[in-house]
Every structure is written in C-alpha cells, then in structure tokens.
Design an enzyme around this catalytic site. Structure first.
Site, short mmCIF file in Angstrom:
data_model
loop_
_atom_site.label_atom_id
_atom_site.label_comp_id
_atom_site.label_asym_id
_atom_site.label_seq_id
_atom_site.Cartn_x
_atom_site.Cartn_y
_atom_site.Cartn_z
N GLU A 138 -6.81 -6.73 69.44
CA GLU A 138 -6.10 -5.53 69.67
C GLU A 138 -7.19 -4.51 69.96
O GLU A 138 -8.32 -4.42 69.15
CB GLU A 138 -5.34 -5.14 68.79
CG GLU A 138 -4.33 -4.02 69.08
CD GLU A 138 -3.17 -4.18 68.00
OE1 GLU A 138 -2.85 -2.75 67.43
OE2 GLU A 138 -2.40 -4.92 67.76
N ASP B 12 -7.15 -0.21 70.13
CA ASP B 12 -6.10 0.85 69.71
C ASP B 12 -6.73 2.08 70.02
O ASP B 12 -7.81 2.40 69.32
CB ASP B 12 -5.67 0.91 68.38
CG ASP B 12 -4.79 -0.35 67.96
OD1 ASP B 12 -4.43 -1.16 69.03
OD2 ASP B 12 -4.44 -0.81 66.75
N GLU C 250 -4.81 5.48 68.50
CA GLU C 250 -3.39 5.99 67.98
C GLU C 250 -3.57 7.50 67.61
O GLU C 250 -4.62 7.78 67.13
CB GLU C 250 -3.13 5.09 66.85
CG GLU C 250 -2.73 3.70 67.12
CD GLU C 250 -2.32 3.01 65.81
OE1 GLU C 250 -1.15 2.16 65.81
OE2 GLU C 250 -3.11 2.92 64.94
#
Length: 333
Positions: free
Chosen positions: A108, A110, A112
């Site tokens: 992953e 990210d 955010e």
C-alpha cells in the site's frame, strides 16, 4: 524462467528512479474508461465532462472508486478539493493497494487527508506498507501552506522499483528510498489506485477526540485531472505493459533536482508535524531505513495525540464509518 527473466529485466529499467520532472502535460483519463465505482450509490457523481468526479459522505455511507487495472510502477495523480467548514473525523484517501489480491501480504502507498474542527487545518498523512507489514506503520503527517478547501491542488505518487515520492503541487514532500534493510517492506507487487471518502471518527482527528458531526453533512470531495501514467499488468500474461511513453517519462526522472530538494527540505522543516522515525513510543529503536536528523528529532519530539487507523478494508465495506499555491521561491512554502 522466461517470464521471471522478463520481470527482472523490467524491474531493472526502473532502478534508481527519482524525480526532477514537472508534473505537467500528463495524459488525463476519463472515469468511464479507467475507473469503476466501489461503493456509495448516488454519493459518487461523474460530471458531464467525464473527467471530474464528486465523492460524498453522509449519514448513510461514504463513497469511492478504483482503477480498472492493476499497475506496476508509474506516476499517479489527481487534483483534489477537500470539504470545507467542520470536517473532523472525515478521511479522504488517495492511495494504491493490492489488498483484494494479496489479503495477507498486501502492499500500500497512501495519501490520507484528515479533517479537523472548524478553524483548524486539514492534515496530510502519508504511509507505505509492503508484503503485509501492517504492524510497522511508516506514517508521516504534515500541514499545508494553503487552504485545500478553497481550490483544487495536485497530489501525486511516483512509484518505481527503488523510490516512492509524494508530491503536492509539484513539490516533493516525502521521499522513500528502498534499502536492503527494508526487505519486503517496500511495495513491490502490482496495485490498483483507490479514491475514497469515509468516516474515521475513531482516530482521524486528535486521536478520535473529535468525530464526524453529520449536522454538517454532506461532506463532499471533488476530483479532476485523474492521471494513471504507469504500467498496467496484463491479466493473462501477468506482466506489466507500459503505456506509451510511460517508461521513458519515468526514466527521465533521474533524481530530485537541487531546487526541488531544497523545497522539500523547507516544506518538511516548516510543515511536518509527525514522523514514525522519531516516535519512541511506537518504536524504541528507529526502523532501519530511517536517517535520523537530530534537529528534526528535537522539533518533532512533541506532537498532538496520534492514533492510526490500522489497516481497514477501506475498499471492501459499504459502510466506511469504521474504516480508515505553487511556490516561486523555496522559502515561500
């Protein structure tokens, strides 16, 4: 063996890539040809131009979409305008993952965006996982030098075999270099691009002190200039096939230029509020890839309550409540 040899050759083409390029003139794809709705029913709205998308969170559900293809390396970007006013507990995510394909060993990368109470700024959290290393969060958090609710701003991820670089408006804000000590913790398998908005009341704002207040709903995030300039993986041959010009484009990004690196250093000095490398509560000893800067360590030794969202299946559940200005001069960041 032939497939493995081709795979290793392909990986070598991306070795050592970092970016000095400008994120301009990239191919923008339409929603219909490149993405599929994940969840949210009517909370996802595609504009008539086919290239702009609106995601909404309300009392019923959040919303999200995902790329049709898995990608192995590339440049992934979107211009995003975040919800305004009271946004505590709201999480907008722009990230890459292969959790649906590799449930126990997923990778992953990210971006955010964490909402806040009225009068306080949105914050950005970046993070990576590799090979299911979810017990070793590599989060960093920062503020921005502009109000991300007033206009669209470009957020980009460059992912190669040896580097991951996060950009905001063409300014690199974080560089992750692959090291031998990281082992499988560096993302190394094909991933899809996800974009979601959801309720992160339990952790997103001041460690869960402030949650989503649906009196201010709906919360709407807007997206445009969606870029998937990478190497999609052929579902039959299981081998990446680069879009025209993608390999050459990423190759041209040999290293962060001195001026870009200076901007990154200024950004991190002025706007970074948390780094896992200096969190002695979580890690008594810094993770092996951390390069400890004593001045940075001193500045970041005190920070607001930090609680992380773990590794929720953000792109699986229909109810996502339980989940997870450009510069002229360097010093203007």
């Amino acid at each position: 063996m032939e497939t493995l040899s081709r795979f290793l050759l392909f990986m070598s083409l991306f070795s050592g890539l970092v970016s000095s390029f400008t994120l301009q003139n990239l191919p923008i794809t339409s929603f219909e040809e490149s993405y599929t709705q994940l969840f949210g029913d009517k909370n996802l709205f595609v504009h008539k131009d086919g290239k702009s998308v609106r995601l909404t969170l309300d009392e019923r559900t959040g919303s999200g979409f995902v790329s049709n293809d898995l990608y192995f390396h590339g440049l992934f970007s979107a211009s995003i305008k975040l919800p305004s006013d009271y946004s505590a507990g709201v999480v907008v995510a722009f990230y890459m993952s292969n959790g649906d394909t590799y449930e126990k060993s997923h990778d992953e990368i990210d971006f955010e965006f964490l909402g806040n109470i009225r009068g306080r700024e949105w914050r950005i959290q970046t993070n990576i996982y590799g090979n299911g290393s979810t017990h070793l969060g590599r989060e960093e958090r920062c503020n921005l030098w502009f109000d991300p609710t007033e206009d669209y701003h470009q957020y980009s991820i460059l992912w190669s075999d040896s580097h991951i670089i996060f950009y905001v408006d063409n300014v690199p804000i974080r560089e992750v270099k692959r090291t031998s000590s990281m082992g499988g913790d560096f993302p190394s398998k094909p991933m899809s691009l996800y974009t979601t908005i959801w309720d992160g009341s339990k952790w997103a704002t001041n460690g869960g002190k402030y949650g989503v207040n649906y009196k201010y709903a709906p919360y709407t995030a807007r997206f445009s200039d969606l870029v998937l300039h990478g190497c999609p993986v052929d579902p039959i041959e299981q081998f990446p096939k680069c879009d025209e010009g993608a390999t050459e484009y990423i190759r041209a990004a040999q290293e962060i230029s001195p001026s870009q690196r200076a901007k990154m250093e200024v950004f991190r000095r002025k706007h970074m509020t948390y780094s896992y490398c200096y969190d002695r509560t979580r890690y008594k000893v810094s993770l092996p890839e951390c390069v400890v800067n004593q001045a940075e360590a001193q500045r970041l030794r005190v920070y607001d309550p930090v609680t992380f969202g773990g590794t929720p299946r953000r792109h699986r559940s229909g109810n996502h409540r339980s989940k997870r200005g450009r510069m002229d001069g360097t010093e203007s960041i």
